[in-house]
Design an enzyme around this catalytic site. Structure first.
Site, PDB file in Angstrom:
ATOM      1  N   GLY A  61      18.078  53.989 -22.336  1.00  0.00           N
ATOM      2  CA  GLY A  61      18.834  54.995 -23.071  1.00  0.00           C
ATOM      3  C   GLY A  61      17.961  56.249 -23.326  1.00  0.00           C
ATOM      4  CB  SER A  62      17.748  58.649 -26.062  1.00  0.00           C
ATOM      5  OG  SER A  62      18.930  59.029 -26.055  1.00  0.00           O
ATOM      6  CB  THR A  63      13.140  55.269 -25.044  1.00  0.00           C
ATOM      7  OG1 THR A  63      14.011  54.569 -24.164  1.00  0.00           O
ATOM      8  CG2 THR A  63      13.564  54.699 -26.576  1.00  0.00           C
ATOM      9  CG  PHE A  64      14.650  56.905 -18.521  1.00  0.00           C
ATOM     10  CD1 PHE A  64      13.626  56.137 -18.079  1.00  0.00           C
ATOM     11  CD2 PHE A  64      15.464  57.505 -17.603  1.00  0.00           C
ATOM     12  CE1 PHE A  64      13.244  55.914 -16.883  1.00  0.00           C
ATOM     13  CE2 PHE A  64      15.098  57.576 -16.289  1.00  0.00           C
ATOM     14  CZ  PHE A  64      14.091  56.769 -15.936  1.00  0.00           C
TER      15      PHE A  64
END
Lengths: 613, 374
Positions: free
Chosen positions: A318-321
């Site tokens: 998700g957005s941690t990427f």
């Protein structure tokens, strides 16, 4: 009288003949004795010694598992057992009746007892019940007069004082399987246990030690008469882990009610300070022997307690990427800290519409605000220009899509797709839409919590290719341990990312928690000494249809548990001079900022406050 | 002769040999119970002294009395065997004993003496010409075979063989021609088939088969033979020392106080000890032969040789079987093995031997019994 004489003569003649025969036969016996006792004597002496001398194996003490400060994670506990010597029992029924007044004997205990009485020789002690409490032992000891043939035996048993909190790391021990039986003489000891998972399995040989043996004189029934010779074995070695037990217990307790996992790691050394997966199981139950219903309960649990989610759980990051995508773009020169994109809430590509999580859009975004506010449209644009291969290659440099061969088995590789990979495995060509999804860490991309921790470490430690480790050392002495340890540290290779780019991304992560617009601002730490940065991630596990978007996307609390979003967070602390990272994944937990970020905050606060220098 | 004169007439050297041999037995029983007098040594000593007294009484009774009551004793023994057959005590898988309250009596042991008396009684006044007529021989054959069958049924193969062998050897002594034995041998080989199939019990067959092929049953009967040979062989020339036999004391040796007591002696005292015991036995056999030669009456000579043969066969079969020369048939070692009935009957038969010596010059005429000189 002559007739009488003839009779006498016959008798005398034949008597003499018989007498001679007696002497001849006795000589034969003497000859046979000479043969057995002189000619063949040596052979029979050897056979006699083989008869009377027997070898017994002595089990060494199993090594302990200690945390980084020497706190006990796995030890050997005294196990008080009630034993019975059948030959000393006159009235079995009566003895059992007396015993049941003191301890509970289940139907299974009694069945096993009956089987063992038949199976073993009558002087072999048979186990009636183990793991007795103190008051029961005292009662039996007091009544030994009336309990003939019954005695208390003290053995050793593996014990994990922190129980389920250390299961993911320590693993458990259990009975040797039939296939293993021949590999170590120790395995012939009835009830000998070996490591079956976790560190217990990885370091089994070191922990196990070496068997000793003794020569004893036995009688024809195998009963020991006396000890002739004893060779001591070697005690198992202690294994020191990088885990901080206090932190491990704290994290376990915080995640206990979720199906979640968490990795806390030292960004310079790669030491794993905590590695937690919930729900967990009680490793003590395994070495005492699970009952059928306990085992069924573990197997039937849909949240999979036996799976170590911290290393085997694969999730879309998700957005941690987004930090990966940002770094790839910065390194390629596609963007700079001043480049802007305008977010209208969605982006059209061909027939498809790609939505931002914020329906009405973020407006003008640069790299730092796009990460702080987790703008999806910004990263769709960046990804579109980067292409999947550039993203994938940066992800790999940061530690995604690979295994680190840490000491635990079951490490998953995750997935960092490329054009080539798709052609090979899916037999179709790469679509641009997939690149857009990859830009926000969804689609085909998969990563484990351990990989996310490594990724974050490499971003905030200045681009060093740190790898995770669980073992501090194997030794019997703490000072040896520390000296051998320090020499090996801090020489990880540089992964070759421009330090200004890394600092930019790090800065954007600090905005996530510390700028009022940041997605995790509410989870910030106010005390400037302990402030932290990070990135939230909320991963959809279901498709949202166009109709649903029209009438309004359902809230997580209105959904079935397994349809709710995964909540993720990766973070680092302290802000100024980072030392620790954390990655948290709560399966179907809801929003990254509302569920995962507060957990990460508490954990980072705890690690900063408790770690000794 | 007065009682005192008769006692003086007794061959005291022979009595001394008996005591010496029995003492070896006491020592071995002391060792068999791991250096304790109980449970065997004390009881054996008491029995020996009772037996010794019995022997002296038997020795000074007029030999004509034994002649007169020979058949009576034989039929009492037959009667006791029948009692065992219909109501004896079962022990060790065989029906061998009668319980008399304070002791158990083993009638087959009494029969070992009774058969000697009965055959000697039958032939003492029979002329040589009649000895080889079939009618005259058939009677003693019945005397032998009937009790033998009763004992075989108990079942007690060892005593059966001993009884038949003693009886046949006595027939040989009185002058039965050799062709008779040859015919007998052929007939018994033919008889083997029904005996094997209908008479012998499985454990007896197993012992015989195991003897011929010890490897077929390494943990059963073959195990006993092997352990006995190991014990003997490991004793070597000088032995492992009194009370120090590992095979015996760690229970590898079965029945170490009865049938396998010679093995224990040879393990602990070695070849030297074994030879010493055999030498003692040899001296006793020499005395028995000498006494027989000195006897002037036919009855006494037959008694002496009968006792000597029975005694010898006991020794030979026992030692042969523990050394793996003969199958294990269950036979104690005379004067050494633990056992009451065997001790009493042996002492009784030695009493008869000494009686023959005391009355060596007594003339026995056919009128001394109901028999006629024919």
């Amino acid at each position: 009288m002559s007739r009488d004489n003839e009779r006498h003569k016959t008798l005398s003649r034949r008597s003499l003949f018989l007498f001679g025969g007696q002497i001849a036969l006795l000589s034969g016996l003497v000859g046979r004795m000479y043969y057995l006792q002189v000619v063949e004597s040596e052979k029979f002496k050897t056979l006699a010694d083989e008869n009377r001398i027997s070898y017994r194996i002595i089990a060494p003490k199993r090594g302990r598992i200690l945390d980084r400060y020497g706190r006990l994670m796995a030890i050997n506990k005294l196990n008080y057992r009630v034993m019975m010597v059948p030959e000393n029992v006159n009235d079995l029924k009566q003895i059992l009746e007396k015993l049941t007044r003191i301890i509970d004997l289940s139907r299974y205990d009694l069945l096993r007892l009956k089987r063992d009485i038949k199976r073993y020789r009558s002087f072999t002690p048979i186990l009636l019940k183990e793991n007795l409490e103190w008051d029961k032992i005292a009662k039996i000891e007091v009544n030994t007069e009336q309990l003939e043939g019954i005695f208390i035996d003290v053995g050793e048993q593996r014990f994990y004082p922190s129980g389920s909190a250390v299961a993911a790391v320590c693993g458990y021990v259990s009975q040797v399987t039939d296939q293993q039986k021949k590999t170590d003489p120790l395995f012939s000891i009835p009830g000998f246990k070996v490591g079956k998972s976790g560190m217990e399995k990885f370091y089994d040989i070191a922990l196990r030690g070496k068997s000793g043996s003794k020569q004893i004189e036995v009688n024809a029934f195998g009963r020991q008469i006396r000890e002739l010779e004893k060779r001591e074995g070697e005690e198992g070695k202690d294994v020191w882990l990088t885990i901080d037990l206090e932190l491990q217990k704290y994290v376990s307790q915080r995640l206990a009610r979720e199906s979640a996992s968490c990795v806390v790691m030292d960004i310079h050394k790669g030491d794993l300070l905590a590695l937690v997966s919930t729900p967990s199981f009680d490793p003590n139950a395994f070495n005492r022997g699970l009952t059928k219903s306990e085992w069924q309960k573990i197997l039937n649990n849909s949240r999979n307690p036996l799976n170590n989610k911290a290393i085997s759980g694969q999730y879309a990051p998700g957005s941690t990427f987004k930090m990966v995508v940002a770094l790839a773009a910065l390194e390629k020169g596609i963007i700079s800290n001043r480049s802007n994109y305008f977010c209208t809430g969605s982006l059209e590509l061909g027939d498809s519409i790609f939505h931002c999580w914020k329906k009405n859009g973020h407006g003008k975004m640069n790299m730092i605000s796009a990460i702080a506010q987790s703008c999806d449209v910004y990263f769709y644009e960046v990804a579109k220009r980067l292409g999947i291969d550039a993203i994938s290659s940066m992800a790999r440099r940061l530690g995604l899509g690979q295994i680190f061969n840490i000491e635990l088995s079951g490490e998953a590789k995750g997935l960092m797709p490329t054009r080539e990979w798709k052609k090979k495995n899916k037999n179709s060509s790469w679509q641009q839409g997939e690149t857009l999804l990859a830009g926000i860490g969804q689609g085909l991309i998969l990563a484990t919590p351990l990989q996310l921790a490594v990724m974050t470490s490499r971003i905030v430690n200045g681009g060093k290719a740190v790898t995770p480790r669980l073992t501090k050392g194997i030794s019997l002495n703490k000072s040896d341990l520390d000296s051998s340890n320090n020499s090996k540290l801090g020489n990880f290779k540089n992964i070759g990312i421009n330090i200004t780019n890394l600092d930019l991304v790090k800065k954007s992560m600090s905005f996530v928690t510390n700028s009022p617009q940041g997605t995790a601002f509410r989870a910030r730490i106010i005390d400037p000494k302990y402030r932290f940065g990070g990135k939230t991630g909320t991963v959809q596990v279901r498709r949202i249809s166009a109709e649903e978007r029209e009438i309004g996307v359902k809230k997580n609390k209105d959904l079935e548990w397994h349809e709710r979003d995964h909540a993720l967070f990766v973070g680092y602390a302290p802000l100024s001079n980072p030392r620790y990272v954390v990655s948290v994944v709560v399966e179907h937990g809801g929003g990254g900022s509302t569920v995962a970020a507060p957990l990460a905050r508490d954990i980072l606060l705890k690690v900063q406050k408790t770690t000794k220098s | 002769m007065t009682i005192g004169q008769k006692l003086l007439q007794i061959n005291w050297v022979f009595v001394l040999l008996i005591c010496l041999t029995a003492s070896v037995g006491f020592l071995m029983l002391y060792s068999a119970s791991n250096g304790r007098m109980d449970p065997w040594a004390t009881r054996q000593i008491i029995r020996f002294f009772i037996g010794l007294t019995l022997m002296l009484i038997v020795a000074i009774v007029d030999i004509r009395v034994w002649l007169k009551y020979a058949y009576v004793i034989y039929f009492i023994a037959i009667g006791l065997l029948l009692v065992v057959e219909f109501g004896g005590i079962i022990g060790m898988g065989a029906q061998r004993w009668i319980n008399f309250g304070i002791f158990n009596l083993q009638p087959s042991e009494i029969m070992k003496v009774a058969i000697i008396l009965a055959i000697a009684r039958y032939f003492y006044a029979r002329r040589l010409v009649y000895v080889n007529s079939f009618i005259h021989i058939s009677m003693p054959l019945v005397l032998i075979i009937f009790p033998a069958l009763l004992i075989l049924r108990q079942p007690d193969l060892g005593t059966t063989i001993l009884l038949v062998a003693t009886g046949l050897t006595m027939l040989f002594l009185v002058g039965v021609k050799l062709w008779f034995f040859a015919v007998g041998l052929v007939l018994s080989i033919i008889a083997c088939y029904p005996i094997w199939n209908f008479v012998l019990l499985d454990y007896q067959k197993s012992r015989l088969l195991t003897f011929f092929d010890p490897g077929r049953d390494p943990l059963g009967a073959g195990y006993h033979i092997l352990q006995s040979k190991i014990a003997l062989g490991s004793g070597g020339i000088f032995g492992k020392g009194f009370l120090k036999g590992s095979q015996s004391h760690l229970s590898f040796l079965p029945e170490k106080h009865t049938d396998f007591i010679f093995t224990m002696l040879a393990e602990e005292l070695g070849l030297i000890g074994g030879l010493a015991l055999i030498f003692l036995y040899l001296l006793m056999l020499i005395y028995a032969f000498a006494i027989s030669v000195r006897c002037r009456n036919h009855f006494g000579r037959l008694i002496c040789m009968g006792v000597s043969i029975s005694f010898f066969l006991n020794i030979f079969v026992n030692i042969s079987m523990v050394m793996g020369i003969l199958p294990i048939v269950g036979m104690p070692l005379p004067l050494i093995s633990y056992g009451g009935s065997a001790m009493m009957t042996l002492m009784f038969s030695f009493g008869l031997l000494l009686c023959a010596f005391v009355h060596r010059d007594t003339h026995i005429s056919p009128g001394d019994s109901e028999g006629r000189y024919i």
